[in-house]
Scaffold this active site. Sequence first.
Site, PDB file in Angstrom:
ATOM      1  CG  HIS C 244      30.313  93.565 -33.550  1.00  0.00           C
ATOM      2  ND1 HIS C 244      31.409  93.710 -32.733  1.00  0.00           N
ATOM      3  CD2 HIS C 244      29.330  94.281 -32.986  1.00  0.00           C
ATOM      4  CE1 HIS C 244      31.083  94.488 -31.732  1.00  0.00           C
ATOM      5  NE2 HIS C 244      29.844  94.855 -31.846  1.00  0.00           N
ATOM      6  N   GLY C 245      28.481  90.081 -34.964  1.00  0.00           N
ATOM      7  CA  GLY C 245      27.885  88.989 -34.219  1.00  0.00           C
ATOM      8  C   GLY C 245      26.405  88.802 -34.485  1.00  0.00           C
TER       9      GLY C 245
END
Lengths: 356, 356, 356
Positions: C244-245
Amino acid sequence: MPMTLEQLAQRIGAQVQGDPSVTVNRCAGLEDAGPDDVSFLANRKYVKRVADSQAGAVIVSADDAKLIENHNLLVAADPYFAFREAVVALHGYRQHPKPIPDGQHQAPRFIDPTATVGPDCTLYPMVYIAAGAKIGARCVIYPNCFIGPNAVVGDDCQLFPNVTVYDGCVLGNRVTLHAGCVIGQDGFGYATHEGQHDKIPQVGNAVLEDDIELGACCVVDRATVGSTRIGKGSKFSDLVAIGHGASIGRHNLLVAQVGVAGSSQTGDYVVMGGQVGVAGHLKIGDGARIAAKAGVTSNLAGGEEYGGQPAMPWKQARRSWLSIGKLPEMTQELRALQKRVTELEAQLASETQVRP
Amino acid sequence: MPMTLEQLAQRIGAQVQGDPSVTVNRCAGLEDAGPDDVSFLANRKYVKRVADSQAGAVIVSADDAKLIENHNLLVAADPYFAFREAVVALHGYRQHPKPIPDGQHQAPRFIDPTATVGPDCTLYPMVYIAAGAKIGARCVIYPNCFIGPNAVVGDDCQLFPNVTVYDGCVLGNRVTLHAGCVIGQDGFGYATHEGQHDKIPQVGNAVLEDDIELGACCVVDRATVGSTRIGKGSKFSDLVAIGHGASIGRHNLLVAQVGVAGSSQTGDYVVMGGQVGVAGHLKIGDGARIAAKAGVTSNLAGGEEYGGQPAMPWKQARRSWLSIGKLPEMTQELRALQKRVTELEAQLASETQVRP
Amino acid sequence: MPMTLEQLAQRIGAQVQGDPSVTVNRCAGLEDAGPDDVSFLANRKYVKRVADSQAGAVIVSADDAKLIENHNLLVAADPYFAFREAVVALHGYRQHPKPIPDGQHQAPRFIDPTATVGPDCTLYPMVYIAAGAKIGARCVIYPNCFIGPNAVVGDDCQLFPNVTVYDGCVLGNRVTLHAGCVIGQDGFGYATHEGQHDKIPQVGNAVLEDDIELGACCVVDRATVGSTRIGKGSKFSDLVAIGHGASIGRHNLLVAQVGVAGSSQTGDYVVMGGQVGVAGHLKIGDGARIAAKAGVTSNLAGGEEYGGQPAMPWKQARRSWLSIGKLPEMTQELRALQKRVTELEAQLASETQVRP
C-alpha cells in the site's frame, strides 16, 4: 464528516496543541495533506517535514511535539493508533453497497436448499453456497465466491470476490478474506510408490478463528487429518501460503509472500517479514520476530529477532553479513601475513646457518 | 466404514502385531487419535509418543515395531504409503456432490454450442465453456471456472472454483487444478524498442500431461511459440509460477511458491523445496533435489542435492554456511597471528642488531 | 497469412540474405521450426544450431549473419524486436471471440444501472459491474470479473477471467490484467493496541496508468490514504505483490513473484528479477537493475546493477559469493600459518636460550 480538532482530539484520545476550532474532514499523508486534512508523523527523522506540511493538524507524540513550532498538533501517547482512530472517525469502514433487489435483474446466485444463511447477510449475485453450508449473520459475500459443502462461515464475515472456501472448512466471526483467497485446498500430500506420487486424500479441514484478515490470494491448505489452524486475531498480507496441518498462533502478523510449510506451529504475536519461508514440522515461540526473506530451518525460541538463510539470531546474522563484506580485505591480510612469515623463516634459517 | 485391523492390514499390505479384532474407522495424527483411529509413525524420533497415543492402531516399519510394546501395530514395509492406503480405505477420495438439477434453480452455466462435453461430467452452475472447447468424460468443473476457446480438458479432470484455462491450452487425463489456478496466460515477453516494452504476442500454449495436480493459485504461462509443458505425474503445491516455454519433466514435486523462469527444463523426478527460484534457459537433470529457497543460476546435474543462493552442491552450501558462522572468530585469530608475527619480527631485528 | 521473406523483411525492417521468394506463415523456436516457419537467433552461442535448423528463415544480427552460411536469413539491427514484429505480422494479437448474443442463452451479466459502459465493449456473461463504475470504449472483460463501486476502467483494456478491481480504483487506457489479478485490496495496515491489531481503514485507492500489463494473480494493495500507483508502460510477470502506498515508476519490468513493500518508490525503467523483495519506505533510482532473489533493504541509486541479500552493487555481491566459496580453503591456510608461527617462536626461543 468534518470535525473540529477539539472534537477529534476527544474522539482519538489526544490533546490539541494549537487552535482547537480548526476543522478537518479527511486523513492524508504529510506531503499530500491540505488544510482540511489531518496527518501524522510516523518517524522522528521526518519531523522537519511537519513545518512544510499544509495539513490542518498533525498527530505526534509528546516528545516530537517539543520539536515542532507553529503547527496545529494532536499530541497522543501512541500516534499511530491515534491516526488509526482518526481514519475510523473521519472515513469510517468500507460500506458494502447492497446489490439491487433480485426482481430487478436477471443475475442469480445459487444457494443450495440445504444451506442456511443467517439474518441481514448481503449475498451478491453469482455467489455459490453449496449443500449443508452455514453462513452466520450480517455477512457480506461478493460475486463469484464459492462456499463449499458443509463449510461454516461465522457472523460478520466479509468475503471479497472470487474467494473459495472448500468443503468442511470453518471461518470464525469477523473474518475478512480479500479477493482470490483460497481456504482448504488439498495439502501437498503424496506417498511415492513404484515411481509415482500417489495422492493421500486430505480428509482434514482448515479452521480460521475469529478476527482474522487475509490479503489478496492467500491460500491455506486443509490438513491431511485434523485441522490446519489460524489463530484468533492474526493478519496476513497478500499471497501468503500455509501448508497442511500447520498451526498459526493468535495475533500473528505475516507480511506478503510468506510461506509456512506443513505441520509447523507458531506461538502468539509472531511477526514475519515479506517472503519469509518456514520449513515443515518446526516450532516458533511466542513473540518471535523474523526479518524479511529469512529461511527458518530449525525451531526458534520466542521473544527474539531472527534473520538470514538459514535463520539465526538477528545480531549474529548481521555480524555475518558484515564479515562477508570484509572477506576480500581479510584475504589480502592473510596473504600479506604469509609473506611476512616466509621472510621470517628465511631470515632465521640464514642466521642459523651463518652461526658456527 | 469401520474395519478390523485384520481387514485393514490385508487391504494396505501390513501385518497386525496385537489384537486383529480391534476396529478402526478413521485416520488421525498420533496426538489426536482415539481408540477408533489408526495413526502412523512418521519418524523414529517420535517412537516414544506411540506409547502415549490413544490410537486404536499405529502403522510402523518392522524396525520401529521392535521398539514398541503394548500397542496394536500395523507393520508395513513403507509405513507412509501404507498410511496413504489406509486413508483411501477408511475415508476414500473427495466426493463431488452433484448440483441440484437445472430445472430447480435459476443459476446458469454457459456452454458455447460449438463446445463439446463428454459423458458423465459434473458442470456446476456459473462455469463458462467457450467456443470450440473440448471437455472429456467424467470431469468435475466447479463454479466460476473458465475454459477458453479451443482449450482441451481430458477425461476425469477436477477443476476447483475460479480456475482459468486460456484459449488453446491442453490438459491431459486425471488433471486436478485447485482453486484459483491459471493455465496459459501470456508469457512475459516484450521487445524493448524506442523506450517502450512492445508486447510479443504469445502464440504458443500450455500443455499439462496426465496425472498432474496443482495447488491453489498456481500459474503456468503459455509459450511465445510452441508449448510450455508440465510432464506426466508432476505435482505442485500452492502459488507456483512456471514461465513461458519452460518444460517441467515427469513426476516432479514442486513445493509452494517455487518459480521457474522461461525456457528452463527439468528432468524427471526433480524435487524443489519451497520458494526455490530457477533462472531462465537452464537445464536441471533427472532426480536433482533442490533445497528450499535456493536460487538456481546455472545448469545442475541430475541425481544430486543442491542448495544456496546461487545454488551449489548441498555439501558445499552447508560448509559455506558453517564457515560464515565462524567468520568473526576467524577474524580474531588472524588479528592474534598478526600480533605474534610483529613480535617475532621485532625480536629477530633486535637480536640481529645486538649480535656483533 | 503466408508472406514471402521479401514481404516479411520489408514489414519488420530487415534485409533478406538468401532466397527472398521463400514463404513462411508462422514463428517458431530454432529447434521446432520447419520450412514454413521463421525463427530467430537469441544468443550467439547457439549460432551453430542455425545450420541444423529446418526453419524457412532465421532472424539474426549483421554480426551473426557473417558466421552463418547456406541458410535463409533476415538480417536486422535488433533481431529480438524484429522477431516480435514477425510474430505480430504472421500471427497478430489474440482475437477475443464475441460471446453469443444474449437472447440465445440464459447466462447473465450484472451491470448496475448507475454504471456506464463505453461503446464497442465485449462484456462476457457473469461479469459484475458495480454501482457508479465507468468502463471506457472497446474493453474486453471476461467472465467472473468484478469491477467495484465507482471504479474506473479506461479505453481498450483487457481483463481476463476472475479479475477483481476494488471500489474506487482506476485503470488507464490499454491496461491488460491477466486472470486472477486483484487491484485495490486493503493494504496491510494495523495499529497494535492493547494486544490486538486494530485495522486502519484503507481509504485510498490504487491507480494503474496507461499501457500496463500484469501477469496472472498479481495483486496491488490500495493505499491507506492517497494512491498506490503503477506508472505508464510498466509490465509485471505473475504473482507480483505491491504494497500500500508504493509507487512503481514508468516502464518498469518486474519478473514473477517480486514483492515491493508499502510506501517504496521506484524510478523509471527499473528492472527486478524473479522473487526480488523490496522493504518498505525505500527509493530506487531510474534504471536500476536488481538481480533475481535480491533483498533490497536500503535506497539504491539509479543506473546500476544490484544483487544479494541484503542487496549491494552487483560486483560486490559477486565478489562476496566468490570469497564465501573459498572460505574453507582460507581456514586451512590460516591453520597452516598458525603452525608455522608457533614453530618460528619455538625456534627463536631455543636459539635465544642456547646463546650465551
